[in-house]
Scaffold this motif. Structure first.
Motif, PDB file in Angstrom:
ATOM      1  N   ALA A 150       0.847  -1.203   0.000  1.00  0.00           N
ATOM      2  CA  ALA A 150       0.000   0.000   0.000  1.00  0.00           C
ATOM      3  C   ALA A 150       0.877   1.246   0.000  1.00  0.00           C
ATOM      4  O   ALA A 150       0.635   2.192  -0.749  1.00  0.00           O
ATOM      5  N   ARG A 151       1.893   1.249   0.844  1.00  0.00           N
ATOM      6  CA  ARG A 151       2.721   2.458   0.939  1.00  0.00           C
ATOM      7  C   ARG A 151       3.442   2.736  -0.365  1.00  0.00           C
ATOM      8  O   ARG A 151       3.523   3.876  -0.818  1.00  0.00           O
ATOM      9  N   ALA A 152       3.965   1.679  -0.988  1.00  0.00           N
ATOM     10  CA  ALA A 152       4.694   1.868  -2.250  1.00  0.00           C
ATOM     11  C   ALA A 152       3.767   2.414  -3.330  1.00  0.00           C
ATOM     12  O   ALA A 152       4.107   3.341  -4.060  1.00  0.00           O
ATOM     13  N   ASN A 153       2.564   1.829  -3.430  1.00  0.00           N
ATOM     14  CA  ASN A 153       1.639   2.278  -4.467  1.00  0.00           C
ATOM     15  C   ASN A 153       1.174   3.695  -4.243  1.00  0.00           C
ATOM     16  O   ASN A 153       1.040   4.483  -5.184  1.00  0.00           O
ATOM     17  N   LEU A 154       0.895   4.046  -2.999  1.00  0.00           N
ATOM     18  CA  LEU A 154       0.449   5.411  -2.717  1.00  0.00           C
ATOM     19  C   LEU A 154       1.555   6.410  -3.074  1.00  0.00           C
ATOM     20  O   LEU A 154       1.295   7.451  -3.662  1.00  0.00           O
ATOM     21  N   ALA A 155       2.807   6.059  -2.713  1.00  0.00           N
ATOM     22  CA  ALA A 155       3.913   6.965  -3.021  1.00  0.00           C
ATOM     23  C   ALA A 155       4.074   7.115  -4.523  1.00  0.00           C
ATOM     24  O   ALA A 155       4.299   8.206  -5.037  1.00  0.00           O
ATOM     25  N   ALA A 156       3.921   6.003  -5.253  1.00  0.00           N
ATOM     26  CA  ALA A 156       4.079   6.045  -6.704  1.00  0.00           C
ATOM     27  C   ALA A 156       3.042   6.948  -7.354  1.00  0.00           C
ATOM     28  O   ALA A 156       3.291   7.571  -8.376  1.00  0.00           O
ATOM     29  N   ARG A 157       1.837   7.015  -6.778  1.00  0.00           N
ATOM     30  CA  ARG A 157       0.802   7.867  -7.379  1.00  0.00           C
ATOM     31  C   ARG A 157       0.804   9.278  -6.826  1.00  0.00           C
ATOM     32  O   ARG A 157      -0.078  10.063  -7.136  1.00  0.00           O
ATOM     33  N   GLY A 158       1.785   9.599  -5.994  1.00  0.00           N
ATOM     34  CA  GLY A 158       1.863  10.981  -5.502  1.00  0.00           C
ATOM     35  C   GLY A 158       0.853  11.297  -4.428  1.00  0.00           C
ATOM     36  O   GLY A 158       0.490  12.444  -4.226  1.00  0.00           O
ATOM     37  N   ILE A 159       0.368  10.288  -3.704  1.00  0.00           N
ATOM     38  CA  ILE A 159      -0.603  10.534  -2.637  1.00  0.00           C
ATOM     39  C   ILE A 159       0.146  10.460  -1.312  1.00  0.00           C
ATOM     40  O   ILE A 159       0.816   9.490  -1.028  1.00  0.00           O
ATOM     41  N   SER A 160       0.006  11.489  -0.485  1.00  0.00           N
ATOM     42  CA  SER A 160       0.781  11.511   0.752  1.00  0.00           C
ATOM     43  C   SER A 160       0.191  10.570   1.782  1.00  0.00           C
ATOM     44  O   SER A 160      -1.007  10.314   1.804  1.00  0.00           O
ATOM     45  N   THR A 161       1.053  10.030   2.656  1.00  0.00           N
ATOM     46  CA  THR A 161       0.583   9.127   3.697  1.00  0.00           C
ATOM     47  C   THR A 161       0.836   9.684   5.082  1.00  0.00           C
ATOM     48  O   THR A 161       0.801   8.964   6.062  1.00  0.00           O
ATOM     49  N   SER A 162       1.083  10.990   5.182  1.00  0.00           N
ATOM     50  CA  SER A 162       1.372  11.537   6.507  1.00  0.00           C
ATOM     51  C   SER A 162       0.083  11.959   7.185  1.00  0.00           C
ATOM     52  O   SER A 162      -0.975  12.033   6.567  1.00  0.00           O
ATOM     53  N   PHE A 163       0.180  12.233   8.492  1.00  0.00           N
ATOM     54  CA  PHE A 163      -0.973  12.679   9.262  1.00  0.00           C
ATOM     55  C   PHE A 163      -0.961  14.189   9.461  1.00  0.00           C
ATOM     56  O   PHE A 163      -1.658  14.697  10.329  1.00  0.00           O
ATOM     57  N   ASP A 164      -0.149  14.911   8.649  1.00  0.00           N
ATOM     58  CA  ASP A 164      -0.055  16.360   8.835  1.00  0.00           C
ATOM     59  C   ASP A 164      -1.364  17.082   8.613  1.00  0.00           C
ATOM     60  O   ASP A 164      -1.576  18.172   9.130  1.00  0.00           O
ATOM     61  N   PHE A 165      -2.242  16.460   7.816  1.00  0.00           N
ATOM     62  CA  PHE A 165      -3.495  17.153   7.504  1.00  0.00           C
ATOM     63  C   PHE A 165      -4.294  17.455   8.760  1.00  0.00           C
ATOM     64  O   PHE A 165      -5.167  18.318   8.765  1.00  0.00           O
ATOM     65  N   LEU A 166      -4.030  16.727   9.865  1.00  0.00           N
ATOM     66  CA  LEU A 166      -4.798  16.950  11.086  1.00  0.00           C
ATOM     67  C   LEU A 166      -4.616  18.351  11.635  1.00  0.00           C
ATOM     68  O   LEU A 166      -5.424  18.826  12.425  1.00  0.00           O
ATOM     69  N   ASN A 167      -3.530  19.025  11.246  1.00  0.00           N
ATOM     70  CA  ASN A 167      -3.308  20.375  11.751  1.00  0.00           C
ATOM     71  C   ASN A 167      -3.833  21.449  10.826  1.00  0.00           C
ATOM     72  O   ASN A 167      -3.814  22.615  11.169  1.00  0.00           O
ATOM     73  N   GLN A 168      -4.317  21.058   9.659  1.00  0.00           N
ATOM     74  CA  GLN A 168      -4.801  22.067   8.723  1.00  0.00           C
ATOM     75  C   GLN A 168      -6.158  22.590   9.163  1.00  0.00           C
ATOM     76  O   GLN A 168      -6.889  21.919   9.883  1.00  0.00           O
ATOM     77  N   THR A 169      -6.480  23.800   8.667  1.00  0.00           N
ATOM     78  CA  THR A 169      -7.773  24.385   9.009  1.00  0.00           C
ATOM     79  C   THR A 169      -8.889  23.598   8.357  1.00  0.00           C
ATOM     80  O   THR A 169      -8.808  23.224   7.201  1.00  0.00           O
ATOM     81  N   ALA A 170      -9.937  23.363   9.107  1.00  0.00           N
ATOM     82  CA  ALA A 170     -11.028  22.531   8.605  1.00  0.00           C
ATOM     83  C   ALA A 170     -11.821  23.253   7.524  1.00  0.00           C
ATOM     84  O   ALA A 170     -12.055  22.723   6.457  1.00  0.00           O
ATOM     85  N   GLY A 171     -12.258  24.460   7.796  1.00  0.00           N
ATOM     86  CA  GLY A 171     -13.008  25.211   6.793  1.00  0.00           C
ATOM     87  C   GLY A 171     -14.479  24.878   6.719  1.00  0.00           C
ATOM     88  O   GLY A 171     -15.220  25.532   6.006  1.00  0.00           O
ATOM     89  N   PHE A 172     -14.954  23.867   7.412  1.00  0.00           N
ATOM     90  CA  PHE A 172     -16.387  23.572   7.366  1.00  0.00           C
ATOM     91  C   PHE A 172     -16.982  23.684   8.764  1.00  0.00           C
ATOM     92  O   PHE A 172     -16.302  23.497   9.765  1.00  0.00           O
ATOM     93  N   GLY A 173     -18.268  23.957   8.829  1.00  0.00           N
ATOM     94  CA  GLY A 173     -18.948  24.091  10.111  1.00  0.00           C
ATOM     95  C   GLY A 173     -19.591  22.780  10.513  1.00  0.00           C
ATOM     96  O   GLY A 173     -19.863  21.929   9.682  1.00  0.00           O
ATOM     97  N   LEU A 174     -19.834  22.627  11.817  1.00  0.00           N
ATOM     98  CA  LEU A 174     -20.543  21.449  12.313  1.00  0.00           C
ATOM     99  C   LEU A 174     -21.739  21.928  13.111  1.00  0.00           C
ATOM    100  O   LEU A 174     -21.610  22.840  13.929  1.00  0.00           O
ATOM    101  N   ASN A 175     -22.895  21.299  12.893  1.00  0.00           N
ATOM    102  CA  ASN A 175     -24.092  21.850  13.516  1.00  0.00           C
ATOM    103  C   ASN A 175     -24.299  21.373  14.940  1.00  0.00           C
ATOM    104  O   ASN A 175     -25.218  21.803  15.603  1.00  0.00           O
ATOM    105  N   GLN A 176     -23.464  20.478  15.429  1.00  0.00           N
ATOM    106  CA  GLN A 176     -23.656  20.011  16.784  1.00  0.00           C
ATOM    107  C   GLN A 176     -22.298  19.704  17.382  1.00  0.00           C
ATOM    108  O   GLN A 176     -21.610  18.829  16.901  1.00  0.00           O
TER     109      GLN A 176
END
Lengths: 338, 378
Positions: free
Chosen positions: B30-56
């Protein structure tokens, strides 16, 4: 235990050898004998099966154009309906070769997910659908409302941005599918339904009394739609991209599905190059020189596709607006045929 | 080492190697294939701004918060719904189970009807049904039903909220002091005086906070919900809003799981030997006493393991919330997955969280089981 060993070792070998080769998409499509196209789960005008189960729509016609270019048969397609949540994973994993599903072109979808948008085939924007009885004439007065939206779409993000810009707040009620969202809006759970402008008209038809609802004049975002392919296969990317441009060029030069055969004998050098009578327009794409003839015969030019699915010949009657050619005041501008 | 032992060890070693090898190969693939297609496998996205609202959300959240925070909001929502539904499911399940065994013919048949109907309809259909059933009769915000400061409309149940001013800390402190005093009184009353605990304890719990409340100028106020078209013509302003999605979810989940628990309870009670209830009757215990002191403790040994499974299933069934527009863990993960494209990470994270929740529930209930000596292991 011993009787499981052969099966077990077979399983292990199968897993170890199952490294999926990226491979060449065009070769894969030719081998399979059909184009694997990812489409909408059902959006009138863009991708919806008709009463005989045949897929029809703007995005469907793009798939048919590519299939016609490769196989000379616009029916050689394997359609996979994809929801908003699994559309990109299906493309990334190779389940579909082309995603033609009114998907908005954003940087995060392109670079962050290993995908490439081949171009913009429909210029859209997000709008709001409200009840006429509220007597609203502008989206600025929506502060404090409850808004139904579909999960994982740019609509969700644009909503948050819009209300932040105007210093107001609203309750966003997010549903898994567009149908759930419009049903909840119709039942009164929300005051407003929001999605891309083109879909607003089709979704309005799903309410109990479509005439009780009105689309507000504001367009709060840019939503450029385009077909999507995987990164890493430049030939496939170019192929789909130039089919899109060929459709636009054909409309600009006046080539339609009715007159394409006579146009092959035209004196106009651009038309001759487009239809393969001279020059080598399309070299390096892996197609025969008359690929545009096949495409236009199968689905028509861009204008015909638009009129048939979204414009005057369809129940939606969406005006060309931004989707007209550049000479008619729209934004479609294809590179010259050369 | 005999040949048998050697063979056993060899087979186990091969099996472990095989399973470990498969897992490792899958992971590496899985890791090799994801890297080959240019898809990141890190968890850095957890720190990015969400940008969407939640109603509850039970914790503070805004579209400017991070994706990680959005996941926490989803987790909190899942926990609350699962806990509430679990409590109600237990009550309904035990009641229906005993009702089914009752000597009252009508009661038994009605309970049986409930169990058989609800068990055999898919949960998603029931959830959608209750969502529509709850929303349809409720009026819009303009005609909200009101009762004692509480408003009810199809946007939810809006309760009066609490507004805290600076003096509120004193009231909280006084309440704490009251609890400590009551605790000591309980010990004192039990050991030294042998007097009833509760009357004085209630006074000790209630009086200090009341004194503090009035002494510091009523620092806790009520935020009454009100529909004021000039302020907000769409919705009720103020108060604490409980969206209708929670009601639909808790109702559907508790009725569904309750029907399964009813059957488990019935099986448990019927597994206790007839002689037990006959002996209890011979000793002069009435029905209620027999059930409480003789039957149920013995039945719980049979009931506990399937009951634990039902609670685990309940937590996972709460993931259907996305279909009614409720921001639970699965729904938030779905949105994050779509916005970031980090499918493998987000799904993996969601799976890990559900696993941790299930294991935690399991451990707590096992402890409960052991404390009452209900577990089969003695």
């Amino acid at each position: 235990m011993t009787r499981f060993l052969p099966a077990l070792s077979g399983l292990i070998l199968a897993c170890l050898l199952n490294v999926a080769a990226r491979g060449d998409t065009l070769d894969g499509v030719r081998q399979r004998g059909a184009l694997a196209c990812g489409v909408s789960t059902g959006l009138a005008g863009f991708g919806l099966p008709d009463d005989r189960g045949v897929w029809r729509g703007f995005d469907i016609d793009y798939c048919r154009a590519v299939a016609a270019a490769i196989f000379d048969d616009p029916q050689k397609i394997k359609f996979t309906p994809l929801s908003g949540k699994d559309r990109f994973t299906a493309l990334q994993s190779g389940e579909v070769d082309l995603l033609s599903r009114n998907t908005t072109w954003t940087q995060s979808r392109e670079a962050g997910q290993g995908l490439l948008f081949v171009g913009i085939n429909y210029f859209d924007g997000q709008g709001f659908l409200v009840r006429k009885s509220l007597g609203l004439d502008s989206a600025i007065k929506l502060s404090g409302a409850s808004i139904c939206v579909q999960q994982g779409t740019t609509s969700e993000l644009n909503l948050a941005d819009y209300f932040r810009t105007h210093g107001s707040k609203a309750e966003t009620v997010v549903f898994a599918t567009a149908d759930d969202a419009i049903k909840a809006y119709d039942s009164g759970r929300c005051d407003v339904y929001t999605t891309d402008g083109s879909a607003l008209y089709t979704q309005r038809m799903k309410t109990a009394h479509p005439d009780d609802h009105v689309v507000l004049p504001e367009t709060i975002s840019k939503e450029p739609f385009g077909p999507v392919v995987r990164q890493g296969d430049d030939r496939w990317f170019n192929l789909v991209k130039w089919i899109h441009f060929a459709l636009l060029d054909a409309e600009e030069l006046g080539v339609t599905s009715a007159n394409v055969e006579e146009m092959r004998k035209s004196d106009n050098p651009e038309i001759r190059r487009l239809l393969g009578a001279e020059g080598d327009f399309g070299a390096g794409l892996g197609l025969t020189p008359d690929w545009v003839v096949r495409v236009v015969k199968a689905v028509g030019n861009y204008g015909e596709i638009f009129e048939r699915n979204l414009g005057g010949q369809s129940p939606l009657k969406i005006p060309r607006g931004l989707n007209a050619q550049w000479r008619q005041g729209g934004l479609h501008y294809a590179p010259p045929v050369r | 080492m005999t040949a048998t032992h050697l063979r056993r060890w060899a087979i186990q070693a091969v099996l472990l190697l095989a399973v470990g090898g498969m897992l490792f190969a899958a992971f590496a693939n899985a890791r090799a294939n994801l890297a080959a297609r240019g898809i990141s496998t890190s968890f850095d996205f957890l720190n990015q701004t969400a940008g969407f609202g939640l109603n509850q959300s039970f914790i503070p959240y805004s579209p400017l918060s991070s994706y990680g925070r959005a996941l926490l909001v989803g987790l909190a929502n899942t926990l609350v719904v699962s806990l509430l539904a679990g409590v109600f499911a237990t009550i309904i399940g035990f009641a229906a189970g005993f009702a089914r065994l009752s000597r009252n013919w009508a009661l038994a048949r009605l309970a049986g009807l409930y169990v058989e109907t609800v068990r055999n309809i898919p949960l998603l259909l029931q959830l959608l049904f209750w969502y529509v059933a709850i929303l349809s009769p409720l009026p819009g915000p303009t005609d909200s039903l009101h009762f004692a400061g509480v408003l009810l409309n199809n946007r939810g149940l809006i309760l009066p909220g609490l507004v805290f001013s600076p003096g509120a800390a004193w009231v909280a402190g006084a309440a704490e002091a009251g609890v400590i005093l009551a605790f000591f009184w309980r010990r004192f009353a039990r050991k030294k005086l042998g007097a009833p605990v509760w009357p004085v304890a209630v006074l000790l719990l209630a009086i200090p906070p009341l004194i503090a409340f009035f002494a510091f100028g009523r620092p806790i106020g009520l935020d009454l919900p009100v529909f004021e078209p000039r302020v907000n013509r769409f919705n009720v302003e103020g108060g604490l809003r409980v969206p209708p999605e929670i009601f639909a979810l808790v109702l559907a989940l508790s009725l569904y799981t309750g029907s399964y628990i009813a059957e488990i309870v019935r099986a448990g009670v019927q597994s206790v030997a007839r002689g037990q209830s006959e002996a209890a009757a011979a000793l002069g215990l009435n029905d209620v006493q027999t059930r409480k002191w003789v039957i149920v403790p013995q039945a719980m040994r049979i009931i506990m393991p399937p009951l634990i499974s039902q609670y685990l299933a309940l937590t996972k069934n709460s993931s259907l919330a996305a279909f009614v527009g409720f921001a639970d863990l699965m729904q938030v993960s779905g949105t994050i997955l779509n916005q970031t494209g980090a499918a493998v990470q987000v799904i993996g994270l969601a799976m890990a969280i559900y696993l941790v929740l299930s294991v935690a529930t399991l451990l707590v209930l096992r402890l409960y089981e052991r404390r009452f000596s209900w577990s089969a292991a003695r």
